[in-house]
Design a protein around this motif. Structure first.
Motif, PDB file in Angstrom:
ATOM      1  N   GLU A  43       0.800  -1.234  -0.082  1.00 18.79           N
ATOM      2  CA  GLU A  43      -0.120   0.088   0.185  1.00 18.79           C
ATOM      3  C   GLU A  43       0.850   1.243  -0.098  1.00 18.79           C
ATOM      4  O   GLU A  43       0.581   2.139  -0.515  1.00 18.79           O
ATOM      5  CB  GLU A  43      -0.905   0.039   1.304  1.00 18.79           C
ATOM      6  CG  GLU A  43      -2.028  -0.983   1.423  1.00 18.79           C
ATOM      7  CD  GLU A  43      -1.459  -2.273   1.772  1.00 18.79           C
ATOM      8  OE1 GLU A  43      -0.376  -2.446   2.681  1.00 18.79           O
ATOM      9  OE2 GLU A  43      -1.995  -3.391   1.573  1.00 18.79           O
ATOM     10  N   ASN A  44       2.149   1.327   0.615  1.00 20.63           N
ATOM     11  CA  ASN A  44       2.979   2.473   0.889  1.00 20.63           C
ATOM     12  C   ASN A  44       4.070   2.509  -0.259  1.00 20.63           C
ATOM     13  O   ASN A  44       4.825   3.503  -0.240  1.00 20.63           O
ATOM     14  CB  ASN A  44       3.719   2.547   2.073  1.00 20.63           C
ATOM     15  CG  ASN A  44       2.599   2.641   3.135  1.00 20.63           C
ATOM     16  OD1 ASN A  44       1.664   3.324   3.074  1.00 20.63           O
ATOM     17  ND2 ASN A  44       2.878   2.032   4.530  1.00 20.63           N
ATOM     18  N   HIS A  46       3.593   3.373  -3.386  1.00 23.25           N
ATOM     19  CA  HIS A  46       3.240   4.334  -4.038  1.00 23.25           C
ATOM     20  C   HIS A  46       4.140   5.695  -3.693  1.00 23.25           C
ATOM     21  O   HIS A  46       4.684   6.452  -4.598  1.00 23.25           O
ATOM     22  CB  HIS A  46       1.765   4.764  -4.165  1.00 23.25           C
ATOM     23  CG  HIS A  46       1.494   6.041  -4.663  1.00 23.25           C
ATOM     24  ND1 HIS A  46       1.391   6.255  -6.003  1.00 23.25           N
ATOM     25  CD2 HIS A  46       1.249   7.335  -4.015  1.00 23.25           C
ATOM     26  CE1 HIS A  46       1.148   7.585  -6.621  1.00 23.25           C
ATOM     27  NE2 HIS A  46       0.911   8.111  -5.152  1.00 23.25           N
ATOM     28  N   HIS A  47       4.336   5.806  -2.188  1.00 25.31           N
ATOM     29  CA  HIS A  47       5.130   6.879  -1.742  1.00 25.31           C
ATOM     30  C   HIS A  47       6.488   6.869  -2.228  1.00 25.31           C
ATOM     31  O   HIS A  47       7.264   7.821  -2.427  1.00 25.31           O
ATOM     32  CB  HIS A  47       4.970   7.054  -0.171  1.00 25.31           C
ATOM     33  CG  HIS A  47       3.659   7.131   0.308  1.00 25.31           C
ATOM     34  ND1 HIS A  47       2.805   8.303   0.074  1.00 25.31           N
ATOM     35  CD2 HIS A  47       2.844   6.443   0.876  1.00 25.31           C
ATOM     36  CE1 HIS A  47       1.715   8.254   0.578  1.00 25.31           C
ATOM     37  NE2 HIS A  47       1.625   7.145   1.200  1.00 25.31           N
ATOM     38  N   THR A  49       7.890   5.256  -5.071  1.00 23.92           N
ATOM     39  CA  THR A  49       7.844   5.369  -6.551  1.00 23.92           C
ATOM     40  C   THR A  49       7.798   7.041  -6.655  1.00 23.92           C
ATOM     41  O   THR A  49       8.609   7.274  -7.629  1.00 23.92           O
ATOM     42  CB  THR A  49       6.929   4.450  -7.137  1.00 23.92           C
ATOM     43  OG1 THR A  49       5.551   4.865  -6.718  1.00 23.92           O
ATOM     44  CG2 THR A  49       7.270   3.047  -7.015  1.00 23.92           C
ATOM     45  N   VAL A  50       6.935   7.769  -5.837  1.00 22.90           N
ATOM     46  CA  VAL A  50       6.953   9.105  -6.291  1.00 22.90           C
ATOM     47  C   VAL A  50       8.207   9.607  -5.958  1.00 22.90           C
ATOM     48  O   VAL A  50       8.660  10.419  -6.681  1.00 22.90           O
ATOM     49  CB  VAL A  50       5.659   9.511  -5.472  1.00 22.90           C
ATOM     50  CG1 VAL A  50       5.751  11.111  -5.435  1.00 22.90           C
ATOM     51  CG2 VAL A  50       4.421   9.277  -6.157  1.00 22.90           C
TER      52      VAL A  50
END
Length: 98
Positions: A43-44, A46-47, A49-50
């Motif tokens: 779930e995390n 994404h942070h 990869t950003v």
């Protein structure tokens, strides 16, 4: 089971370090580490990869921040709501006779 090979030049690795997300990479012969305050979970990711995209973009543009302050997540300060000020002064207002 042996030694892990080095990552390709310019690649930023996302690792699990003590249950948290850690980014590791090399730039201009120096190794950089950035620990993110997020648990290592799908779930995390994404942070992570950003942040990886942001760092890679800055390296390509030539404006990489070697202090890593730009890439650290900003702490959100709680907003304090002040009570409304009443127009009742502590001293009574008297008008002088004319």
């Amino acid at each position: 089971m042996g030694i892990k090979p080095k990552s390709p030049r310019g690649e930023i690795n996302i690792e699990n370090y003590r249950g948290r997300i850690r980014l590791r990479w090399r730039y201009n012969g120096k190794r950089y580490l950035l620990n993110l305050p997020y648990a290592y979970s799908p779930e995390n990711m994404h942070h992570a990869t950003v942040k990886v995209a942001e760092i890679e973009l800055d390296i390509m543009k030539g404006c990489f921040d070697t202090s890593l302050e730009k890439y650290k997540p900003q702490k959100i300060k709680p907003v304090t709501v002040l009570p409304e000020k009443k127009d009742n002064p502590s001293y009574p207002c008297y008008s002088l006779p004319s």
